[in-house]
Structure formats: C-alpha cells, structure tokens
Design a protein around this motif. Structure first.
Motif, PDB file in Angstrom:
ATOM      1  N   VAL A 194       0.843  -1.200   0.000  1.00  0.00           N
ATOM      2  CA  VAL A 194       0.000   0.000   0.000  1.00  0.00           C
ATOM      3  C   VAL A 194       0.877   1.250   0.000  1.00  0.00           C
ATOM      4  CG1 VAL A 194      -1.736   1.322   1.254  1.00  0.00           C
ATOM      5  CG2 VAL A 194      -1.842  -1.176   1.238  1.00  0.00           C
TER       6      VAL A 194
ATOM      7  N   SER B 171      -4.834   2.756   5.076  1.00  0.00           N
ATOM      8  CA  SER B 171      -6.255   2.883   4.748  1.00  0.00           C
ATOM      9  C   SER B 171      -7.118   2.667   5.980  1.00  0.00           C
ATOM     10  CB  SER B 171      -6.646   1.892   3.645  1.00  0.00           C
ATOM     11  OG  SER B 171      -6.360   0.567   4.034  1.00  0.00           O
TER      12      SER B 171
ATOM     13  N   GLU C 191      -9.639   5.462   7.979  1.00  0.00           N
ATOM     14  CA  GLU C 191     -11.023   5.207   8.390  1.00  0.00           C
ATOM     15  C   GLU C 191     -11.219   5.518   9.863  1.00  0.00           C
ATOM     16  OE1 GLU C 191     -14.214   1.482   8.367  1.00  0.00           O
ATOM     17  OE2 GLU C 191     -12.399   1.393   7.142  1.00  0.00           O
TER      18      GLU C 191
ATOM     19  N   PRO D  70      -6.985   8.876   2.848  1.00  0.00           N
ATOM     20  CA  PRO D  70      -5.714   8.156   2.849  1.00  0.00           C
ATOM     21  C   PRO D  70      -4.527   9.056   2.483  1.00  0.00           C
ATOM     22  CG  PRO D  70      -7.404   6.821   1.818  1.00  0.00           C
ATOM     23  CD  PRO D  70      -8.010   8.187   2.042  1.00  0.00           C
TER      24      PRO D  70
END
Length: 262
Positions: A47, A223, A227, A233
């Motif tokens: 990521v 990510s 949240e 992000p």
C-alpha cells in the motif's frame, strides 16, 4: 494483526522433527503453513508503494525472511512464532526494496530537504513548526509542500526500519520492541536512542503521534488509519511523512554521536 490458525504448540511435532532431527520435509511443511504471514506483510507494505514495485518481488523477499525465521526460531522458549516471523519477513522485504534502489534520486533529495528543514526550524523555534513556516523555508507554496510530502511518502514507510549504522541489522524501531540482553555499552547506546525517539515523538502533533502509534504499534494499514481518524488516505500519508521526517531529524544528532564514538 489478525489471528491466524496454528501456533508453535499445535505444530510441536513438526518443530521437533525439524529442529531436533533435521527433517527437511518438516521444515518445508512449517514454511507452507506460515506463508499467510508473507501474504499479510507484503500486502500491507504494498500500500502506497509505486506501481513499478512488483508484488511478486515483495512476496519472494518475504519468503526468504520466513525461511530465515524458521531456521533461527527457538521453539523451546514458548514464544509466538508468528510475531517473530512477521518482523523477519518485513525486514527481508524492506532489505529487498533498499537494494533495488526503487526511490528516484529526486524524491530522496526532496525528503532530505524537508528533513533538514524540520531539523533547523524546530531547533530554532524549539517547537513543532507549521506547514506555512516549512513552505517559506523551502521557498514553495503550501500546496507545493503538500505535494512534496505526498511524493516522499513512498520512502518514509521504511524510515524507522533503516539500520542505525549501515553495517548493522539493528533498526531504530527495534530498540523499542527488542528486549534481548546486550552488553553494557550497547545498552547505553540504546538508552540514548530511546530518549531521542521519545523526545522526537513528543514534538509531533497529536494527529502525527496517532498515525505513528496506529501504524507501528497497533499494526493498522494506512487505509485503516484513514477510516479510524475520518481522514483521507492521502492526508494520512502526508501526516506519516511529516512525522517520520521529523523523527529522522531528531535522530540525526544521535547518529552523529554514534559515528564519533567509533
């Protein structure tokens, strides 16, 4: 990290066959049972990395780390193999990334400029500096500064995993989680490094501290942190970049002291 089925206890017969009898089939079976660790760690590290970084390469390097963990793990101590293996796998993947020199020179130069900016301004003002002050120092607009943070985000994921000294494997982060006994001189060095990290973290903004805590200690992905904090992000990535570059500036003085002692 989510719990997975299987533990050194449930696979005790395999560990005994491998460690006590050198049974290569048992070793192979252990590796296969824990390949999900490689999937998990490689997926998390993927990521935010550039698209040119192959996930297959991440996985391959991670497997090498898993094999190393299986070879070095002492199952008789009753420790959690999954935690030990995760660190080995992560370290192996990061080593592969460093050796591949996947970060463009221009990005490294921008990261260095930002790091030096934080180091000089925070030493001057004795407080956390604002984005506006950093923008002025770098002679760019605040929007351009935010874009720079986004660009360097891909390399700051590895920053706390960088070796304290180039010829050693011990990392900056490891001194906060490794409780193995070491010689007195090493303990003194660890103490001052721990102090430098602690002071550096205290200078971070509340949001930056939260991101560092959730990423490195709660093991959440960027990510997932976005949240939790109800932020985008990209904003989490920027906060992480600022936090790491500030910490690197705080640790630079400690690094210089270590080099002088050698």
């Amino acid at each position: 990290m989510n719990e997975r089925k299987g533990s050194p206890l449930s696979y005790a017969d395999l560990w005994e066959r491998w460690k006590e009898k050198g049974d290569l089939e048992a070793k192979k079976e252990i590796i296969e049972k824990y390949l999900n660790i490689v999937d998990y760690v490689a997926g998390r590290l993927a990521v935010g990395l550039p698209k040119n970084v192959s996930k297959d390469d991440l996985f391959s390097n991670g497997v090498m780390g898993l094999i190393d963990a299986v070879e070095k793990f002492d199952y008789k101590r009753g420790l959690q193999f999954e935690t030990y293996a995760s660190w080995r796998v992560r370290g192996s993947i990061l080593d592969g990334l460093r050796q591949g020199d996947w970060v463009p020179r221009s990005v490294r130069e921008k990261a260095k400029r930002i790091e030096e900016g934080y180091q000089q301004l925070e030493q001057q003002y004795l407080r956390s500096v604002t984005d506006s002050e950093m923008s002025s120092y770098l002679n760019v607009s605040e929007k351009e500064f935010q874009h720079m943070l986004q660009e360097v985000a891909v390399m700051t994921l590895c920053s706390l995993e960088d070796p304290i000294r180039e010829e050693e494997s011990e990392t900056r982060l490891s001194v906060l989680v490794d409780d193995k006994a070491k010689n007195p001189d090493h303990k003194v060095q660890e103490f001052y490094l721990h102090e430098s990290l602690t002071k550096g973290i205290e200078k971070l903004t509340e949001k930056e501290r939260t991101v560092v805590s959730l990423l490195y200690y709660e093991d959440l992905s960027l990510s997932e942190i976005a949240e939790v904090m109800s932020l985008s992000p990209s904003r989490i990535s920027q906060l992480h970049s600022k936090a790491i570059l500030r910490l690197r500036g705080s640790l630079e003085k400690h690094r210089s002291l270590l080099m002088q002692e050698d």
